[in-house]
Scaffold this motif. Sequence first.
Motif, short mmCIF file in Angstrom:
data_model
loop_
_atom_site.label_atom_id
_atom_site.label_comp_id
_atom_site.label_asym_id
_atom_site.label_seq_id
_atom_site.Cartn_x
_atom_site.Cartn_y
_atom_site.Cartn_z
N GLU A 145 7.90 -43.48 -9.50
CA GLU A 145 7.78 -42.82 -8.20
C GLU A 145 8.85 -41.75 -8.03
OE1 GLU A 145 7.91 -43.90 -3.41
OE2 GLU A 145 7.81 -45.51 -4.90
N VAL A 146 8.47 -40.59 -7.56
CA VAL A 146 9.40 -39.49 -7.34
C VAL A 146 10.13 -39.71 -6.02
CG1 VAL A 146 9.64 -37.01 -6.99
CG2 VAL A 146 7.99 -37.88 -8.64
N ILE A 147 11.47 -39.64 -6.07
CA ILE A 147 12.24 -39.83 -4.84
C ILE A 147 13.02 -38.58 -4.43
CG2 ILE A 147 12.42 -42.34 -5.09
CD1 ILE A 147 15.21 -41.95 -6.22
N PHE A 148 13.15 -37.62 -5.35
CA PHE A 148 13.78 -36.34 -5.01
C PHE A 148 13.04 -35.21 -5.72
CE2 PHE A 148 17.43 -39.10 -4.13
CZ PHE A 148 17.90 -38.56 -2.95
N SER A 164 12.47 -38.61 -0.64
CA SER A 164 11.40 -39.51 -0.22
C SER A 164 11.91 -40.45 0.88
CB SER A 164 10.93 -40.33 -1.41
OG SER A 164 10.18 -41.46 -1.01
N ASP A 165 11.01 -41.00 1.66
CA ASP A 165 11.44 -41.97 2.67
C ASP A 165 11.78 -43.32 2.04
OD1 ASP A 165 8.99 -43.04 2.00
OD2 ASP A 165 8.14 -42.95 4.02
N ALA A 166 11.72 -43.38 0.71
CA ALA A 166 12.08 -44.60 0.01
C ALA A 166 13.59 -44.78 -0.09
CB ALA A 166 11.48 -44.60 -1.40
N ILE A 167 14.35 -43.77 0.33
CA ILE A 167 15.81 -43.86 0.24
C ILE A 167 16.43 -43.74 1.63
CG2 ILE A 167 15.81 -42.90 -2.09
CD1 ILE A 167 17.22 -40.73 0.63
N LYS A 168 17.65 -44.21 1.73
CA LYS A 168 18.43 -43.95 2.94
C LYS A 168 19.87 -43.68 2.52
CE LYS A 168 19.24 -48.88 4.00
NZ LYS A 168 19.10 -49.92 5.05
#
Length: 323
Positions: free
Chosen positions: A266-269, A241-245
């Motif tokens: 929320e799903v991040i991967f 997700s664009d929620a991580i860097k």
Amino acid sequence: MDNTGDFSLKAFIQRLMVECREEFDEQESVEERIRIVCSKQESLSVGVAVHREDAWPRKNVELSKRNREDGNTAYQEAKYELAILLYTEAMRYAPCDPVLLEGEALAMAAANRSAAFYQQKQYKEAIEDVEVSVAAGYPRNSVYKLYIRKCKCELELGRINQAQTAFDAAVEAIEWSGLKKDVRSDLTVNLQEAFINLAKTASDEGYKDEEEELVGKDKEFADIPEAFRLTSQHSKFPAASDAIKVKHEVGVGRHVVAARDILPGEVIFTESPLVSCFLDEHVESVCEVCLRYTSSPVPCPTCSDVNFCSIACRTLALTTFHK
């Protein structure tokens, strides 16, 4: 291991899995896990046994024929579910050319299973088996029968465009079937009349949108609930997700941090596993590629231990990881 004794590839892999499990838990590197497996005495001693003819689950033409004949008996007695099971076993053990993917036993068993599926009103499965049978080299002088069945199935599904394609294939197959000219003419006329009548029925019930067949990862992700999907994709990492860097720091190395506030749940991967397998009791009904359950498994052309849910998934496997 005694290379001259009995050797089972499946048992060999199962023993290695048990022996390596604890060490695997301590390692995240794929390369390191491969090194662990290759360093085991079990692997070093297997030698040429893995290449022996009896190490792999093989085809068996007599077993295939016996299951097909038993399936025919069940079909004649209107025991269609039993017939489907028996035809499936016949397909599983049917010899098939590994390059051309053709084999008379496979073609006949798939054609018969298609008829049983048609009787059960499982039209999509019947269509898939027609395609398997044709691809396996069903006899040229009779293949028009399969196209007729496919046409009927497409009309039952309300897919008029695909029904028209199957109808055209049936008419063409009749022409080069080797039948006498008057017989071919009568068949074509009767088929045209039947197609028109069925098409009218389908028209009354309404047509359905044509469905594009999904393959591989697309098929694997198709049924994932919306709540488990990425809401926004990372520009560099499609599975994230664009929620991580991603950051890199001395003493810490590469790691992931939040790029914004992340909502609870929320799903991040989301990504396909690097390696996957299923329990032995499911091997006959799960696709080796997309891991979906299937009521109409398409067997591997070279072994009797792997199944696929469609020709598309079989093709993907044979051109990539399953040799």
